[in-house]
Design an enzyme around this catalytic site. Sequence first.
Site, mmCIF file in Angstrom:
data_model
loop_
_atom_site.group_PDB
_atom_site.id
_atom_site.type_symbol
_atom_site.label_atom_id
_atom_site.label_comp_id
_atom_site.label_asym_id
_atom_site.label_seq_id
_atom_site.Cartn_x
_atom_site.Cartn_y
_atom_site.Cartn_z
ATOM 1 N N GLU A 1 4.992 -11.568 -5.564
ATOM 2 C CA GLU A 1 3.982 -11.786 -6.605
ATOM 3 C C GLU A 1 4.429 -11.331 -7.987
ATOM 4 O O GLU A 1 3.821 -11.710 -8.985
ATOM 5 C CB GLU A 1 2.666 -11.083 -6.214
ATOM 6 C CG GLU A 1 2.678 -9.550 -6.216
ATOM 7 C CD GLU A 1 3.235 -8.931 -4.932
ATOM 8 O OE1 GLU A 1 3.993 -9.608 -4.227
ATOM 9 O OE2 GLU A 1 2.920 -7.760 -4.655
ATOM 10 N N CYS B 1 5.278 -6.090 1.825
ATOM 11 C CA CYS B 1 5.596 -4.660 1.719
ATOM 12 C C CYS B 1 4.877 -3.870 2.831
ATOM 13 O O CYS B 1 5.186 -4.066 4.004
ATOM 14 C CB CYS B 1 5.265 -4.147 0.327
ATOM 15 S SG CYS B 1 6.012 -2.554 -0.010
ATOM 16 N N TYR B 2 3.894 -3.024 2.503
ATOM 17 C CA TYR B 2 3.177 -2.308 3.569
ATOM 18 C C TYR B 2 2.592 -3.302 4.569
ATOM 19 O O TYR B 2 2.608 -3.069 5.783
ATOM 20 C CB TYR B 2 2.046 -1.467 2.961
ATOM 21 C CG TYR B 2 1.243 -0.695 3.991
ATOM 22 C CD1 TYR B 2 1.662 0.558 4.417
ATOM 23 C CD2 TYR B 2 0.081 -1.225 4.543
ATOM 24 C CE1 TYR B 2 0.933 1.262 5.368
ATOM 25 C CE2 TYR B 2 -0.652 -0.529 5.495
ATOM 26 C CZ TYR B 2 -0.215 0.719 5.905
ATOM 27 O OH TYR B 2 -0.933 1.417 6.847
ATOM 28 N N GLY C 1 -17.264 -9.574 -30.260
ATOM 29 C CA GLY C 1 -16.661 -10.746 -30.898
ATOM 30 C C GLY C 1 -15.212 -10.926 -30.492
ATOM 31 O O GLY C 1 -14.577 -11.908 -30.851
ATOM 32 N N GLY C 2 -14.682 -9.969 -29.719
ATOM 33 C CA GLY C 2 -13.343 -10.135 -29.172
ATOM 34 C C GLY C 2 -13.387 -11.170 -28.052
ATOM 35 O O GLY C 2 -14.470 -11.597 -27.636
ATOM 36 N N VAL C 3 -12.213 -11.559 -27.559
ATOM 37 C CA VAL C 3 -12.149 -12.612 -26.552
ATOM 38 C C VAL C 3 -12.952 -12.232 -25.303
ATOM 39 O O VAL C 3 -13.757 -13.017 -24.803
ATOM 40 C CB VAL C 3 -10.674 -12.866 -26.124
ATOM 41 C CG1 VAL C 3 -10.598 -13.973 -25.105
ATOM 42 C CG2 VAL C 3 -9.813 -13.162 -27.324
ATOM 43 N N ASP C 4 -12.750 -11.001 -24.813
ATOM 44 C CA ASP C 4 -13.330 -10.639 -23.525
ATOM 45 C C ASP C 4 -14.859 -10.612 -23.567
ATOM 46 O O ASP C 4 -15.518 -11.202 -22.709
ATOM 47 C CB ASP C 4 -12.807 -9.265 -23.065
ATOM 48 C CG ASP C 4 -11.294 -9.220 -23.050
ATOM 49 O OD1 ASP C 4 -10.683 -10.301 -23.007
ATOM 50 O OD2 ASP C 4 -10.731 -8.113 -23.091
ATOM 51 N N SER C 5 -15.426 -9.937 -24.568
ATOM 52 C CA SER C 5 -16.897 -9.864 -24.575
ATOM 53 C C SER C 5 -17.494 -11.222 -24.902
ATOM 54 O O SER C 5 -18.588 -11.556 -24.434
ATOM 55 C CB SER C 5 -17.405 -8.768 -25.517
ATOM 56 O OG SER C 5 -17.099 -9.065 -26.849
ATOM 57 N N SER C 6 -16.781 -12.058 -25.666
ATOM 58 C CA SER C 6 -17.307 -13.397 -25.966
ATOM 59 C C SER C 6 -17.329 -14.266 -24.711
ATOM 60 O O SER C 6 -18.298 -14.987 -24.462
ATOM 61 C CB SER C 6 -16.454 -14.081 -27.039
ATOM 62 O OG SER C 6 -16.533 -13.365 -28.234
ATOM 63 N N HIS D 1 8.319 -7.972 -3.122
ATOM 64 C CA HIS D 1 7.050 -8.421 -3.719
ATOM 65 C C HIS D 1 7.215 -9.796 -4.369
ATOM 66 O O HIS D 1 7.669 -9.884 -5.511
ATOM 67 C CB HIS D 1 6.574 -7.408 -4.764
ATOM 68 C CG HIS D 1 6.100 -6.134 -4.150
ATOM 69 N ND1 HIS D 1 4.792 -5.935 -3.771
ATOM 70 C CD2 HIS D 1 6.773 -5.011 -3.799
ATOM 71 C CE1 HIS D 1 4.664 -4.732 -3.236
ATOM 72 N NE2 HIS D 1 5.855 -4.151 -3.235
ATOM 73 N N LYS E 1 -5.673 -11.399 -19.080
ATOM 74 C CA LYS E 1 -6.071 -11.892 -20.410
ATOM 75 C C LYS E 1 -5.931 -13.411 -20.556
ATOM 76 O O LYS E 1 -6.839 -14.072 -21.045
ATOM 77 C CB LYS E 1 -5.218 -11.187 -21.467
ATOM 78 C CG LYS E 1 -5.693 -11.383 -22.879
ATOM 79 C CD LYS E 1 -6.818 -10.432 -23.159
ATOM 80 C CE LYS E 1 -7.235 -10.390 -24.591
ATOM 81 N NZ LYS E 1 -8.231 -9.330 -24.799
ATOM 82 N N GLY F 1 0.849 -1.191 0.000
ATOM 83 C CA GLY F 1 0.000 0.000 0.000
ATOM 84 C C GLY F 1 0.879 1.233 0.000
ATOM 85 O O GLY F 1 2.065 1.158 0.332
#
Length: 514
Positions: A172, A83-84, A225-230, A170, A370, A56
């Site tokens: 991660e 970290c924080y 029709g892109g990956v995300d909205s599909s 970090h 993604k 943070g």
Amino acid sequence: MNGKGILIIDFGGQYDQLIARRVRECGVYSEIIDYDRAELARIMELAPEGLIFTGGPRSVYEAGAPSVDPGVFDLGIPVLGICYGAQLMAYLLGGSIEHAPLSEYGRTSVSVEEDSELLRDADRLNTCWMSHTDYISSAPEGFRITARSGSCPVAAMEDTGRRLYAVQFHPEVSHTDHGSEFIGRFVSGICGCARDWKMDSFAEEQIEKIREKVGDGRVLLALSGGVDSSVAAALLSRAIGSRLSCVFVDHGLMRKGEADEIEAVFGKDGPYDLDFRRVDASERFFSQLTGVSEPEAKRRIIGEQFIRVFEEEAELLGKPEFLAQGTIYPDVIESGRGKSAVIKSHHNVGGLPERMRFRAIIEPLSTLFKDEVRQLGRELGLPESLVSRQPFPGPGLGVRIVGAVTPEKAGIVREADAIFREEIKKAGLDGSISQYYAALTNTKTVGVKGDFRTYEYAVALRAVITSDFMTAAAADIPWEVLQRVMTRIVNEVGNVNRVFYDITSKPPGTVEIQ
Ligand code: XMP
């Protein structure tokens, strides 16, 4: 949480979702909760198997700095502070925190104690990613220091008796050597979480959440029709079936075969029980674009027409109460964080929520990256051709035709692009190139075909390697592949007599040629 998984307490760090992702990669469920909602009673009710405190931006000794009830350390639940979160743990348990004379940002070497429970098996000198100004100057009683760096006397500490662990760096981020292993050791080895969480569990959880939020209302999704909205469409369809309406606006600027493929998956003959509407608005788009060459003006017209069509369809549908979007986590980061819904700036439906007064916005993918969205799409049974689709700009081929857009030019670029994509795939290069396509330059030149003089267009091929699309390098495509593409384009696509390969990096170029 039903007593399973890791609860991540969010103190406003930059990498919180990355922590959640690393936990998911271990096959363990995780949930993020804001620190100000993480009261002791709430934690006890959720009964996680482990807690992670995130980083943070604040200092623990500032007035009003984010904190937790120190009773959390007596619950017998293992805690990892990052970290924080590490500084907060030290501060609340009697250690001291100071403002470092020298901040540490980026790659830093730390020397690790061999017998650390959390960091064991790491190299003695480990490279990790630091991003801090304050540091723990002395560890609280009962803690052992397990790593140190040049300017950080307590880069890691642990109290194995109480199962409390803290790292100033970090784990991660991918720049920290063995970072994922440390997180894996915490969640499995120390907290004892079973590694049985999968993407299909994410789908089930989201489906439940969507049902709860929507009740018996209706949802409108702008399906590009892109990956995300599909993937969002597939998920919402599982949750609410035909109470989801997907509006797919075919602006006449899609790639070859793409509109039909989207209809085959989401239309009445596809596997989903949803109300799919394909609106053929190509004439309207082309007529509005007539004679317009300036790239930003083209984008504005396409965006505005898109909203118009969408509004008309929503009206016909009796104005559903909810708008769904395929926003993913990087879009949220890009648009700045906040508690209100964030609308991705690149998105086709930008401007709609304000104009149409939806009751709420649903963004079921907003915590995923993604590649996780692609994985979820596969779980939901979407075809690989759709799931592994490369990014395609909302304005479509409109930003791949330099100068004024006409149906004829769209036809040329669509055919050339299909050939290029087919050959790249055949050559086995599709997995290693981040984005590739054909564009139509606004240039006509003299050439010769057979015994005739020609005066035809030049097509530009573009293929880039990038991880974040902010910077990019032109892909090193084998010469014979480029030759094959060139021969096919000049032979098979009418009105083209030259093919260029764009070797420009970004910057100074952009990914799109417009
Ligand atoms: P540029 O050309 O800005 O592209 O280097 C970077 C990435 O963004 C995509 N792009 C867009 N995506 N709407 C979108 O949805 C747009 O208007 C748009 N413009 C560029 C581009 O395809 C590349 O992946």
